[in-house]
Design a protein around this motif. Structure first.
Motif, PDB file in Angstrom:
ATOM      1  N   PRO A   1      -2.290  24.230  23.601  1.00 29.01           N
ATOM      2  CA  PRO A   1      -1.248  24.495  24.598  1.00 29.01           C
ATOM      3  C   PRO A   1      -1.763  24.890  25.975  1.00 29.01           C
ATOM      4  CG  PRO A   1      -0.627  25.422  22.481  1.00 29.01           C
ATOM      5  CD  PRO A   1      -2.039  24.956  22.344  1.00 29.01           C
ATOM      6  N   LEU A   2      -2.857  25.649  26.034  1.00 30.99           N
ATOM      7  CA  LEU A   2      -3.374  26.058  27.338  1.00 30.99           C
ATOM      8  C   LEU A   2      -3.825  24.840  28.148  1.00 30.99           C
ATOM      9  CD1 LEU A   2      -4.125  28.166  29.390  1.00 30.99           C
ATOM     10  CD2 LEU A   2      -6.262  28.581  28.150  1.00 30.99           C
ATOM     11  N   MET A   3      -4.476  23.888  27.507  1.00 33.26           N
ATOM     12  CA  MET A   3      -4.890  22.670  28.211  1.00 33.26           C
ATOM     13  C   MET A   3      -3.675  21.826  28.579  1.00 33.26           C
ATOM     14  SD  MET A   3      -8.459  21.553  26.341  1.00 33.26           S
ATOM     15  CE  MET A   3      -8.905  20.428  27.681  1.00 33.26           C
ATOM     16  N   ALA A   4      -2.665  21.806  27.705  1.00 33.71           N
ATOM     17  CA  ALA A   4      -1.442  21.054  28.003  1.00 33.71           C
ATOM     18  C   ALA A   4      -0.753  21.614  29.243  1.00 33.71           C
ATOM     19  CB  ALA A   4      -0.498  21.089  26.807  1.00 33.71           C
ATOM     20  N   GLU A   5      -0.842  22.923  29.445  1.00 36.69           N
ATOM     21  CA  GLU A   5      -0.259  23.548  30.628  1.00 36.69           C
ATOM     22  C   GLU A   5      -1.087  23.252  31.873  1.00 36.69           C
ATOM     23  OE1 GLU A   5       1.206  28.017  32.045  1.00 36.69           O
ATOM     24  OE2 GLU A   5       0.640  27.635  29.944  1.00 36.69           O
ATOM     25  N   TRP A   6      -2.389  23.142  31.687  1.00 36.74           N
ATOM     26  CA  TRP A   6      -3.300  22.904  32.808  1.00 36.74           C
ATOM     27  C   TRP A   6      -3.284  21.452  33.291  1.00 36.74           C
ATOM     28  CZ3 TRP A   6      -8.204  20.296  31.632  1.00 36.74           C
ATOM     29  CH2 TRP A   6      -8.951  20.029  32.775  1.00 36.74           C
ATOM     30  N   PHE A   7      -3.223  20.488  32.389  1.00 39.33           N
ATOM     31  CA  PHE A   7      -3.361  19.070  32.772  1.00 39.33           C
ATOM     32  C   PHE A   7      -2.504  18.665  33.964  1.00 39.33           C
ATOM     33  CE2 PHE A   7      -4.864  18.219  28.252  1.00 39.33           C
ATOM     34  CZ  PHE A   7      -6.156  17.934  28.627  1.00 39.33           C
ATOM     35  N   PRO A   8      -1.188  18.896  33.965  1.00 38.95           N
ATOM     36  CA  PRO A   8      -0.367  18.400  35.071  1.00 38.95           C
ATOM     37  C   PRO A   8      -0.645  19.075  36.408  1.00 38.95           C
ATOM     38  CG  PRO A   8       0.977  19.637  33.510  1.00 38.95           C
ATOM     39  CD  PRO A   8      -0.378  19.527  32.917  1.00 38.95           C
ATOM     40  N   GLN A   9      -1.399  20.182  36.398  1.00 43.80           N
ATOM     41  CA  GLN A   9      -1.711  20.870  37.644  1.00 43.80           C
ATOM     42  C   GLN A   9      -3.060  20.438  38.213  1.00 43.80           C
ATOM     43  OE1 GLN A   9      -0.572  25.117  37.873  1.00 43.80           O
ATOM     44  NE2 GLN A   9       0.023  24.943  35.716  1.00 43.80           N
ATOM     45  N   PHE A  10      -3.741  19.529  37.514  1.00 38.11           N
ATOM     46  CA  PHE A  10      -5.026  19.030  37.985  1.00 38.11           C
ATOM     47  C   PHE A  10      -4.795  17.758  38.795  1.00 38.11           C
ATOM     48  CE2 PHE A  10      -8.913  16.667  38.015  1.00 38.11           C
ATOM     49  CZ  PHE A  10      -9.939  17.603  37.981  1.00 38.11           C
ATOM     50  N   ALA A  11      -4.815  17.890  40.110  1.00 37.36           N
ATOM     51  CA  ALA A  11      -4.732  16.735  41.006  1.00 37.36           C
ATOM     52  C   ALA A  11      -3.530  15.845  40.681  1.00 37.36           C
ATOM     53  CB  ALA A  11      -6.039  15.954  40.960  1.00 37.36           C
ATOM     54  N   SER A  12      -3.709  14.539  40.833  1.00 38.46           N
ATOM     55  CA  SER A  12      -2.636  13.577  40.579  1.00 38.46           C
ATOM     56  C   SER A  12      -2.954  12.781  39.319  1.00 38.46           C
ATOM     57  CB  SER A  12      -2.504  12.612  41.757  1.00 38.46           C
ATOM     58  OG  SER A  12      -3.679  11.824  41.880  1.00 38.46           O
TER      59      SER A  12
ATOM     60  N   LEU B   1      -9.260  12.734  31.756  1.00 39.17           N
ATOM     61  CA  LEU B   1      -8.291  13.773  31.427  1.00 39.17           C
ATOM     62  C   LEU B   1      -6.995  13.206  30.874  1.00 39.17           C
ATOM     63  CD1 LEU B   1      -8.759  16.301  34.363  1.00 39.17           C
ATOM     64  CD2 LEU B   1      -9.991  16.123  32.201  1.00 39.17           C
ATOM     65  N   THR B   2      -6.587  12.046  31.358  1.00 44.67           N
ATOM     66  CA  THR B   2      -5.378  11.414  30.831  1.00 44.67           C
ATOM     67  C   THR B   2      -5.546  11.079  29.352  1.00 44.67           C
ATOM     68  OG1 THR B   2      -4.692  10.524  32.967  1.00 44.67           O
ATOM     69  CG2 THR B   2      -3.871   9.401  31.012  1.00 44.67           C
ATOM     70  N   GLU B   3      -6.713  10.563  28.999  1.00 45.43           N
ATOM     71  CA  GLU B   3      -6.974  10.205  27.603  1.00 45.43           C
ATOM     72  C   GLU B   3      -7.051  11.457  26.727  1.00 45.43           C
ATOM     73  OE1 GLU B   3      -7.809   7.578  24.334  1.00 45.43           O
ATOM     74  OE2 GLU B   3      -6.819   7.393  26.291  1.00 45.43           O
ATOM     75  N   ILE B   4      -7.669  12.528  27.246  1.00 38.90           N
ATOM     76  CA  ILE B   4      -7.722  13.779  26.484  1.00 38.90           C
ATOM     77  C   ILE B   4      -6.316  14.311  26.250  1.00 38.90           C
ATOM     78  CG2 ILE B   4      -8.516  16.174  26.499  1.00 38.90           C
ATOM     79  CD1 ILE B   4     -10.883  15.236  28.219  1.00 38.90           C
ATOM     80  N   GLU B   5      -5.507  14.309  27.301  1.00 33.41           N
ATOM     81  CA  GLU B   5      -4.133  14.798  27.184  1.00 33.41           C
ATOM     82  C   GLU B   5      -3.364  14.003  26.134  1.00 33.41           C
ATOM     83  OE1 GLU B   5      -0.425  15.865  30.195  1.00 33.41           O
ATOM     84  OE2 GLU B   5      -1.836  14.282  30.741  1.00 33.41           O
ATOM     85  N   ARG B   6      -3.538  12.704  26.154  1.00 28.83           N
ATOM     86  CA  ARG B   6      -2.823  11.848  25.198  1.00 28.83           C
ATOM     87  C   ARG B   6      -3.280  12.128  23.774  1.00 28.83           C
ATOM     88  NH1 ARG B   6      -3.429   7.425  22.259  1.00 28.83           N
ATOM     89  NH2 ARG B   6      -5.605   7.134  22.905  1.00 28.83           N
ATOM     90  N   ARG B   7      -4.577  12.256  23.559  1.00 30.19           N
ATOM     91  CA  ARG B   7      -5.108  12.401  22.212  1.00 30.19           C
ATOM     92  C   ARG B   7      -4.913  13.819  21.655  1.00 30.19           C
ATOM     93  NH1 ARG B   7     -10.816   9.160  22.341  1.00 30.19           N
ATOM     94  NH2 ARG B   7     -10.931   9.988  20.204  1.00 30.19           N
ATOM     95  N   LEU B   8      -4.903  14.817  22.518  1.00 31.09           N
ATOM     96  CA  LEU B   8      -4.612  16.172  22.045  1.00 31.09           C
ATOM     97  C   LEU B   8      -3.136  16.342  21.722  1.00 31.09           C
ATOM     98  CD1 LEU B   8      -6.755  18.483  24.376  1.00 31.09           C
ATOM     99  CD2 LEU B   8      -7.210  17.851  22.004  1.00 31.09           C
ATOM    100  N   ASP B   9      -2.294  15.679  22.493  1.00 29.95           N
ATOM    101  CA  ASP B   9      -0.844  15.671  22.231  1.00 29.95           C
ATOM    102  C   ASP B   9      -0.282  17.090  22.089  1.00 29.95           C
ATOM    103  OD1 ASP B   9       1.620  14.442  21.845  1.00 29.95           O
ATOM    104  OD2 ASP B   9       1.379  14.322  19.672  1.00 29.95           O
ATOM    105  N   GLY B  10      -0.694  17.967  22.988  1.00 28.89           N
ATOM    106  CA  GLY B  10      -0.145  19.310  23.009  1.00 28.89           C
ATOM    107  C   GLY B  10      -0.733  20.285  22.011  1.00 28.89           C
ATOM    108  N   ARG B  11      -1.719  19.887  21.241  1.00 29.01           N
ATOM    109  CA  ARG B  11      -2.248  20.760  20.188  1.00 29.01           C
ATOM    110  C   ARG B  11      -3.125  21.899  20.724  1.00 29.01           C
ATOM    111  NH1 ARG B  11      -4.545  16.514  15.900  1.00 29.01           N
ATOM    112  NH2 ARG B  11      -4.784  15.265  17.806  1.00 29.01           N
TER     113      ARG B  11
END
Length: 248
Positions: free
Chosen positions: A52-63, A40-50
């Motif tokens: 938005p719904l996943m960008a909002e979800w990522f930080p709420q998934f565990a640690s 998930l960290t790699e997905i977040e980095r590579r999507l780079d906010g493109r």
């Protein structure tokens, strides 16, 4: 959970997260394809906010430590009714690319879950990628209710993606977790809003409908009544939080 709670041991374990075919992230004209083996960290980095719904979800998934290892394929494949990624991806109308020696096939995520921890996966088949159609709905939100907002399993999770046309609901997709034996779409609430003006009155009525979606149970995380109430509150919160975007 299988190991540390149920003390189960698989006869054979094969690590596939390093396979290049499971680690692709590709943008196409009509969709984005995300490899099931990317953490998930790699997905977040590579999507780079493109997305938005996943960008909002990522930080709420565990640690962050867990996101460094957790994958979309793993979170979906366990078929947990309280997994956080399915409500997000259901709202995005995602589908899964399933692969085996016989080739690949595509299954809508909404059709993938057959029952509690049961899926459409056949013997010898694995999740290769998640496919998200483009263009994306412009107004989105993710709501997680848990004893601790971060680093905890959700009692209820809601993903919402909305597209308006002249202040009317052109399309809305709502994914729910924690209120049935599987992650589900809030089909009745979606139907209650489809084609109608995006107004407080209509959203309140749809929220009441949404509170009756699924078959929520009472357990040590939350009562059935609480879960139903949080479904209503999630849609109302989305309406009031996104009002500036709508007027925008």
């Amino acid at each position: 959970m299988e190991v540390n709670i149920r003390h189960a041991r698989a006869g054979v374990t094969i690590a596939v997260d390093g396979l290049a075919e499971l680690r692709e992230l590709e943008w196409h004209d009509g969709h984005v394809r995300i490899g099931a083996g990317l953490n998930l960290t790699e997905i977040e980095r590579r999507l780079d906010g493109r997305i938005p719904l996943m960008a909002e979800w990522f930080p709420q998934f565990a640690s962050r430590l867990i996101r460094n290892s957790a994958t979309l394929g793993g979170n979906i494949g366990t078929a947990s009714p309280i997994g956080d990624s399915p409500p997000t991806l259901l709202a995005l109308d995602a589908s899964l690319i399933l692969a085996s020696r016989e080739g690949e096939r595509e299954v809508a995520l909404a059709d993938f879950f057959r029952g509690y921890r049961q899926t459409e996966l056949r013997d010898g088949e694995l999740i290769r990628a998640v496919k998200i159609p483009l263009p994306l709905a412009p107004i989105t939100g993710f709501y997680k209710y848990a004893k601790r907002r971060f680093d905890d399993i959700s009692s209820v999770a809601v993903g919402i993606a909305l597209e308006l046309e002249s202040d009317n609901v052109r399309r809305i997709r709502i994914g729910l977790g924690g209120v049935a034996a599987t992650p589900i779409r809030a089909l009745k609430a979606e139907e209650a809003l489809a084609g109608k003006p995006w107004t407080k009155r209509n959203v309140r009525e749809a929220a009441r409908v949404m509170g009756q979606e699924g078959t929520p149970l009472s357990d040590h995380r939350a009562s059935a009544d609480y879960r139903a109430a949080m479904l209503e509150q999630a849609l109302l919160k989305f309406f009031f939080e996104k009002s500036e975007v709508v007027r925008g």
